[in-house]
Design an enzyme around this catalytic site. Structure first.
Site, PDB file in Angstrom:
ATOM      1  N   ASN A 150     -10.049 -28.024  34.275  1.00 47.83           N
ATOM      2  CA  ASN A 150      -8.635 -27.671  34.388  1.00 47.83           C
ATOM      3  C   ASN A 150      -8.001 -28.429  35.551  1.00 47.83           C
ATOM      4  O   ASN A 150      -8.687 -28.735  36.525  1.00 47.83           O
ATOM      5  CB  ASN A 150      -8.475 -26.166  34.599  1.00 47.83           C
ATOM      6  CG  ASN A 150      -8.550 -25.411  33.291  1.00 47.83           C
ATOM      7  OD1 ASN A 150      -8.003 -25.845  32.286  1.00 47.83           O
ATOM      8  ND2 ASN A 150      -9.238 -24.277  33.292  1.00 47.83           N
ATOM      9  N   CYS A 172     -11.502 -26.351  25.334  1.00 54.69           N
ATOM     10  CA  CYS A 172     -11.219 -25.031  25.878  1.00 54.69           C
ATOM     11  C   CYS A 172     -11.740 -24.020  24.851  1.00 54.69           C
ATOM     12  O   CYS A 172     -11.921 -24.359  23.686  1.00 54.69           O
ATOM     13  CB  CYS A 172      -9.706 -24.888  26.067  1.00 54.69           C
ATOM     14  SG  CYS A 172      -9.150 -23.328  26.775  1.00 54.69           S
ATOM     15  N   HIS A 173     -12.001 -22.795  25.270  1.00 54.85           N
ATOM     16  CA  HIS A 173     -12.478 -21.795  24.308  1.00 54.85           C
ATOM     17  C   HIS A 173     -11.408 -20.760  23.976  1.00 54.85           C
ATOM     18  O   HIS A 173     -11.708 -19.717  23.401  1.00 54.85           O
ATOM     19  CB  HIS A 173     -13.752 -21.111  24.819  1.00 54.85           C
ATOM     20  CG  HIS A 173     -13.670 -20.659  26.240  1.00 54.85           C
ATOM     21  ND1 HIS A 173     -14.457 -21.186  27.218  1.00 54.85           N
ATOM     22  CD2 HIS A 173     -12.877 -19.752  26.842  1.00 54.85           C
ATOM     23  CE1 HIS A 173     -14.160 -20.616  28.374  1.00 54.85           C
ATOM     24  NE2 HIS A 173     -13.212 -19.733  28.168  1.00 54.85           N
ATOM     25  N   HIS A 202      -3.544 -23.903  26.534  1.00 59.32           N
ATOM     26  CA  HIS A 202      -3.142 -22.624  27.112  1.00 59.32           C
ATOM     27  C   HIS A 202      -1.750 -22.181  26.651  1.00 59.32           C
ATOM     28  O   HIS A 202      -1.275 -21.129  27.072  1.00 59.32           O
ATOM     29  CB  HIS A 202      -3.207 -22.645  28.644  1.00 59.32           C
ATOM     30  CG  HIS A 202      -4.609 -22.616  29.168  1.00 59.32           C
ATOM     31  ND1 HIS A 202      -4.899 -22.494  30.509  1.00 59.32           N
ATOM     32  CD2 HIS A 202      -5.807 -22.691  28.542  1.00 59.32           C
ATOM     33  CE1 HIS A 202      -6.214 -22.502  30.680  1.00 59.32           C
ATOM     34  NE2 HIS A 202      -6.783 -22.623  29.496  1.00 59.32           N
TER      35      HIS A 202
END
Length: 454
Positions: A150, A172-173, A202
């Site tokens: 990040n 990303c999960h 995000h």
């Protein structure tokens, strides 16, 4: 049979490394892989080597492991490069990113993606990712970078901008993790749910979230989610009581779509939930201020015991995680196709977003590599919200590319949460204070010139 070499840069992130390596070595075609671990911390590197050796023993596979403090050595001849590190760590950098803004009345929850915390993390992180790219071009130019660092969108954008020849994907999960969470909220088995998500990291949204019925048709689950929220039945209790997940359900109510990243993250990407003098909002939506530092402290304490446990254990239990890395490695290495959600240069996948931004979209993966899929235009309200975040990402990347420190201030000025709380003089002084506090964690061009007149 040839076996892949997988370089892990930042292998001192031992728990995360364990999950990724464990996933990879459980796949038959990858069970003979060589795992090259690299970290700057020799103690954490040794701990990680112990963990991988015990994973190999537990699985009974022929994989091998090596360790090095030299990045270039780890990358030499690699087929895949997994990157997971945090420049500046919890101390001093995360503490700085939270405590200094607080003195200006600016409160945060996670501060790793957007806002002044995300901007600072991007400025101190991207130069290290670029250095990895430089080495890759020389010693493993065909390798694929699987980047788990990040701020994901800023990093992915900056790599694509300066090193377009590097094969990379930001992972990303949040997409698959939120799908699991919503399935639990609804009481529906995950295997009966079909979804399609797109956006930016995000801040991607499920464009479809459906249940497969017995007759093979699909039922839209959004009415169930919205009704459950309005009736107070959803969200249900989460594993993290500090984070009740109400922000995302409120945004579903307002936008008509569910965002893939957690409420604690999303609360600071917008100007709606964290406001000075509005403690009623903090309470109503359960916004966990200073959440990331709390997690860091808990993880540091937990790791002390876990490291000793791993060191003394005969073998280590290996469970499959829901990270995408092993799917990608397997698909590229064997040609067996997979579908993952990845962060890539947009290049027209989402037509309502800038072509050069980092988009998170479904990607097909096979022996040809990672191939992003076409999405088209997003609903206008989603596009508008994403653009507020893309402005900040673009200016941060512009600062890095041009080495123009003024763009750091411009990025903070455009940040939705920061701009809602602080005036221009405060924003400038805050950025000055952050740059000075981070000091040589930052590239030289970004450091504070003490002669500069505010």
């Amino acid at each position: 049979m040839a076996h892949p070499k997988i370089a892990f840069i930042g292998a001192g992130s031992t728990v995360f490394m364990k999950n990724i390596v464990g996933d990879i070595l459980q796949r038959e075609a990858l069970s003979g892989a060589h795992v090259a671990l690299m970290d700057i911390n020799p103690t954490r590197l040794e701990e990680s080597e112990i963990v991988v050796s015990k994973i190999i023993k537990a699985l009974g596979v022929s994989a091998t492991v090596s360790t090095t403090l030299d990045r270039r050595t780890a990358l030499e001849g690699a087929d895949f490069v997994v990157v997971a590190f945090q420049i500046g760590g919890y101390e001093p950098s995360t503490v700085i990113d939270f405590e200094i803004p607080k003195k200006f009345g600016l409160r945060q929850t996670i501060a790793d993606t957007l806002g002044v915390g995300g901007i600072m993390r991007g400025i101190r992180t991207v130069p290290h990712l670029w250095a990895i790219c430089e080495d890759m071009l020389e010693v493993c130019p065909e390798a694929i970078m699987l980047q788990y660092v990040n701020p994901m969108a800023i990093n992915t954008w900056a790599i694509a901008e300066k090193y377009p020849q590097i094969k990379q994907v930001g992972l990303c999960h949040s997409v698959q993790g939120t799908a699991h969470e919503l399935a639990r909220d609804l009481g529906i088995p995950l295997e009966k749910i079909r979804y399609r998500s797109a956006g930016i990291n995000h801040m991607a949204f499920y464009l479809k979230f459906e249940e497969r019925m017995e007759d093979g048709s699909y039922r839209n689950l959004y009415p169930d989610l919205l009704q459950g929220y309005l009736e107070g039945r959803l969200p249900k209790h989460r594993a993290m009581p500090r984070c009740p997940n109400k922000v995302r359900y409120e945004m579903l109510r307002r936008l008509g779509y569910f965002v893939t990243e957690s409420s604690e993250h999303f609360a600071e990407y917008t100007p709606y939930f964290i406001k000075e003098g509005r403690e009623d909002l903090i309470e109503k939506f359960g916004v966990p201020l200073d959440e990331y530092p709390k997690r860091c402290i808990e993880q540091i304490e937990h790791w002390k015991g876990q490291a000793e446990e791993y060191r003394n254990a005969e073998t280590i239990e290996v469970k499959a995680s829901h990270e995408y890395a092993s799917e990608i490695v397997n698909a590229v290495w064997t040609g067996q196709p997979a579908i993952i959600y990845g962060n890539v240069r947009n290049n027209g996948c989402i037509t309502s977003l800038p072509a050069n931004c980092a988009a998170e979209v479904p990607c097909l993966v096979d022996a040809s590599g990672i191939q992003p899929t076409y999405i088209g235009e997003l609903p206008p309200q989603l596009t508008a919200l994403m653009r507020t975040n893309i402005n900040v990402q673009e200016l941060t990347v512009k600062a890095l590319m041009t080495e123009n420190r003024e763009h750091i201030y411009h990025a903070a000025m455009m940040d939705p949460h920061t701009a809602a709380e602080l005036d221009l003089d405060q924003i400038w002084k805050l950025v000055d204070a952050l740059l000075e506090a981070h000091g040589d964690m930052l590239p030289e061009w970004a450091r504070v010139d003490r002669k500069r007149v505010a």
